[in-house]
Design an enzyme around this catalytic site. Structure first.
Site, PDB file in Angstrom:
ATOM      1  N   SER A   1       0.869  -1.186   0.000  1.00 35.01           N
ATOM      2  CA  SER A   1       0.000   0.000   0.000  1.00 35.01           C
ATOM      3  C   SER A   1       0.899   1.227   0.000  1.00 35.01           C
ATOM      4  O   SER A   1       2.056   1.149   0.429  1.00 35.01           O
ATOM      5  CB  SER A   1      -0.881   0.004   1.257  1.00 35.01           C
ATOM      6  OG  SER A   1      -1.617   1.211   1.335  1.00 35.01           O
TER       7      SER A   1
ATOM      8  N   TYR B   1      -2.057  -1.031  10.493  1.00 34.15           N
ATOM      9  CA  TYR B   1      -2.146  -1.299   9.057  1.00 34.15           C
ATOM     10  C   TYR B   1      -0.900  -0.771   8.346  1.00 34.15           C
ATOM     11  O   TYR B   1      -0.255  -1.479   7.566  1.00 34.15           O
ATOM     12  CB  TYR B   1      -3.409  -0.650   8.487  1.00 34.15           C
ATOM     13  CG  TYR B   1      -3.598  -0.856   7.002  1.00 34.15           C
ATOM     14  CD1 TYR B   1      -4.124  -2.042   6.507  1.00 34.15           C
ATOM     15  CD2 TYR B   1      -3.238   0.132   6.080  1.00 34.15           C
ATOM     16  CE1 TYR B   1      -4.300  -2.234   5.141  1.00 34.15           C
ATOM     17  CE2 TYR B   1      -3.408  -0.049   4.721  1.00 34.15           C
ATOM     18  CZ  TYR B   1      -3.945  -1.235   4.257  1.00 34.15           C
ATOM     19  OH  TYR B   1      -4.109  -1.426   2.898  1.00 34.15           O
TER      20      TYR B   1
END
Ligand SMILES: NC(=O)c1ccc[n+]([C@@H]2O[C@H](COP(=O)([O-])OP(=O)(O)OC[C@H]3O[C@@H](n4cnc5c(N)ncnc54)[C@H](O)[C@@H]3O)[C@@H](O)[C@H]2O)c1
Length: 257
Positions: free
Chosen positions: A150, A163
């Site tokens: 990401s 995350y």
């Protein structure tokens, strides 16, 4: 000629979102795809990924898989190896987005995020590489690993500490595996999506979150799962052989701005 004819692939988190698009794309290019997800149903209903692939004449199997389990990921690799004799492509895509910013992140949220997003990728890479090391190369390559990271992991993930840390770990893991296993003919890359319209984890983004993503994305639209699937197809193909350890942004320019 289909670009992945006679190739085998595992895609984790393939029932919804980005993993579903990657699995469909690989199957449409001739790959036999093992769909590895903890639930088979597609979020929001409609045909499962298995049904969609079969309807369009592709080849796939589904195996219920929790990527946080070594036994489950080993079973996926064993299934493909037993059926087809080799595993060409491993896509570690499944992830969750639990937790808040530092002072709001509980130990349970941290542990769950790391178990799925980081340990799950470690298990997927390890199970795949163990198999790939036993098989003869196709051309120069014994097998290819693609990890979905990401942009959050390179820059902060607002209010999602665990995350972002897990995704930073995925980027590092990708580099190290690429370096350690290049002499063995294993190619390992990551793809870092920007904002992709999937309602990840079943959460519809708030207006504020969408405004933030839009403001961060120079391209005049947000991403679609197919944008990531196209990048995955490239990294899964022989055209990408001298590219390893890379973290390919598919972000409409988010990280460029
Ligand atoms: N959507 C985005 O904007 C975006 C941005 C950057 C990175 N990513 C990354 O892309 C990947 C896919 O995201 P998405 O938006 O498609 O998410 P999603 O929630 O739409 O799909 C995730 C899939 O993973 C499965 N899954 C979840 N936990 C699992 C587990 N323990 N074992 C097996 N399967 C499990 C879910 O059932 C689901 O099918 C993730 O790695 C995510 O971090 C997404």
């Amino acid at each position: 000629m289909p670009r992945l004819e006679n190739h085998t692939a595992i895609v984790t988190g393939s029932s919804s979102g980005i993993g579903r698009a990657i699995a469909q794309r690989f199957a449409s290019e001739g790959a036999h795809v093992l769909l590895a997800d903890k639930i088979e149903e597609t979020r929001g209903g409609g045909p499962t990924t298995l049904e969609l692939i079969k309807q369009s004449g592709g080849a796939a199997d589904y195996l219920q898989t929790n990527v946080a389990s070594w036994e489950d990921l080993s079973a996926c690799v064993e299934h493909v190896a037993a059926k087809h004799g080799r595993l060409d492509i491993m896509v570690n895509n499944a992830a969750i987005g639990a937790g808040g910013r530092l002072t709001k992140t509980t130990e349970a949220e941290w542990d769950e995020t790391m178990a799925v997003n980081l340990k799950g990728v470690f298990f997927g890479c390890k199970a795949a590489a163990q198999q790939m090391l036993t098989q003869n190369p196709r051309g120069e390559v014994r097998g290819r690993i693609i990890n979905i990271s990401s942009q959050h992991g390179m820059i902060s993930s607002p209010n999602h500490l665990a995350y972002g840390v897990s995704k930073a770990g995925v980027v590092y893991m990708t580099r190290q595996i690429a370096s350690d296993y290049a002499p063995d003919g294993i190619v390992c890359n990551a793809i870092a999506p920007g904002k992709i319209l999937t309602n990840m984890g079943g959460h519809v983004p708030t207006a504020e979150q969408t405004a933030y993503s839009t403001s961060r994305t120079p391209w005049p639209r947000l991403g679609q799962p197919e944008d990531v699937a196209s990048a995955a197809l490239f990294l899964a193909s022989p055209e990408a052989t001298y590219i390893t350890g890379e973290n390919l942004m598919v972000d409409g320019g988010w990280m460029a701005s």
